[in-house]
Design an enzyme around this catalytic site. Sequence first.
Site, PDB file in Angstrom:
ATOM      1  N   ASP A   1     -26.820  46.968  70.914  1.00 35.11           N
ATOM      2  CA  ASP A   1     -25.529  46.276  70.882  1.00 35.11           C
ATOM      3  C   ASP A   1     -24.706  46.488  72.149  1.00 35.11           C
ATOM      4  O   ASP A   1     -23.625  45.904  72.286  1.00 35.11           O
ATOM      5  CB  ASP A   1     -24.702  46.743  69.679  1.00 35.11           C
TER       6      ASP A   1
ATOM      7  N   GLU B   1     -26.310  56.053  61.581  1.00 39.94           N
ATOM      8  CA  GLU B   1     -25.601  55.303  62.626  1.00 39.94           C
ATOM      9  C   GLU B   1     -24.121  55.380  62.299  1.00 39.94           C
ATOM     10  O   GLU B   1     -23.597  54.593  61.528  1.00 39.94           O
ATOM     11  CB  GLU B   1     -26.107  53.861  62.663  1.00 39.94           C
TER      12      GLU B   1
ATOM     13  N   ASP C   1     -28.347  51.800  59.486  1.00 45.25           N
ATOM     14  CA  ASP C   1     -27.320  51.032  60.173  1.00 45.25           C
ATOM     15  C   ASP C   1     -26.012  51.045  59.382  1.00 45.25           C
ATOM     16  O   ASP C   1     -26.019  51.009  58.148  1.00 45.25           O
ATOM     17  CB  ASP C   1     -27.817  49.598  60.355  1.00 45.25           C
TER      18      ASP C   1
END
Length: 404
Positions: A307, A249, A202
């Site tokens: 998200d 990511e 992430d």
Amino acid sequence: MSSPRRSGVQLHVTSLPEGRLGDSARAFVDWLAAAGQSVWQLLPLSVPDEAGSPYKSPSAFACSPALLEHPDAPVTDEEVAAFAEREGYWLDSWTSYGGDVRAQVRFDREWGALRDYAAERGVRLMGDVPIYVAPDGADERAWPAIFDTSAVAGVPPDAYAETGQLWGNPLYRWDVLEAQDYRWWVERLRRTFALFDLVRLDHFRGFAAYWAVPADEETAMNGTWEPGPGRALFDAATTELGPLPVLAEDLGDIDQPVLDLRDALGYPGMAVLQFGFEPGAAKDPGDSPHEVANLVEHQVVYTATHDNDTTVGWWADLPRKRRRTARRLGVDPDDPAWSLVELAWRSPAELAMTQAQDLLRLGSEARMNTPGVEGGWRWRMQPGALTERLATELRALTEETGRA
């Protein structure tokens, strides 16, 4: 993470009908196998914060006891001793914080059984590593020297938030970590790869440069970019652990140094199809890496992520001009969710992923999270929602597009 053409579904444990490990987790693996899918992507298994987010956990190592199928199952002293020996680097940090070692033993037992169950059916589990930890959590208390609390984490103003996102996590003292050969991060990754076959890193851009906001600021607007560790961290981890099967990511405010770091390490990046159709997706038309025409092989393409809004909800809010463009590229206005699944599966990307919500053609009521907004993390799938007919349809598309 190079592999044959694969595809899979993103669904967190808390979104299973039972909201935990157990029958519905095994049933989901069975459904994935029936649908011809080889990857199940989950959110972090960590203990969530008060808002339910697993991305701001009080421990970077401990798994959430709330996910257990059998939270009261007996644990022997021999199991505790074996676990403590194997996980000795971090376990004291968690028990000193108030965590229960027996709950961690139970989790490893249940998770290991599920991972074996999935492997027997050709399904690999993909995890997610948040870059930061919670303030005043077990990690900051146990290793205070590696954290900097004079500034906090966030991102500058972006498409999600006009004043940026003020996450409030402590930042790392990368100089201290470097002097320690990045031991904390190596051990964190070791723990992660003991749980998962693949891992999404992430906020990968934070390893190239991160947004540091003075601790007394009320928004993220007045931060500064500071240099991250670069490839040194990953070289240290590779030396200890071997090749790292990771996905970077690389969404958000990405510059060339981030792409250079990703490519130097050989990690695939991400593309999100929704972003390719949205206003402001790129400074110049055709430049967005998320546009269908710009997708590449060494990449993971998503219809949307946790998200994002669901595709049905996203389509409802998409401006009319963008809808016309989307229709020209193959999006059916009567079935936008399945259209994006088809575009992802037909793309050159080595791995294509979709949210379960998009397979189910659900609206914004099923959105998992809205960055910078309180709430979320509570969507749960209805029992029987993933039908045999849907599995047959997805398998047919998967076989037609040469995926597995």
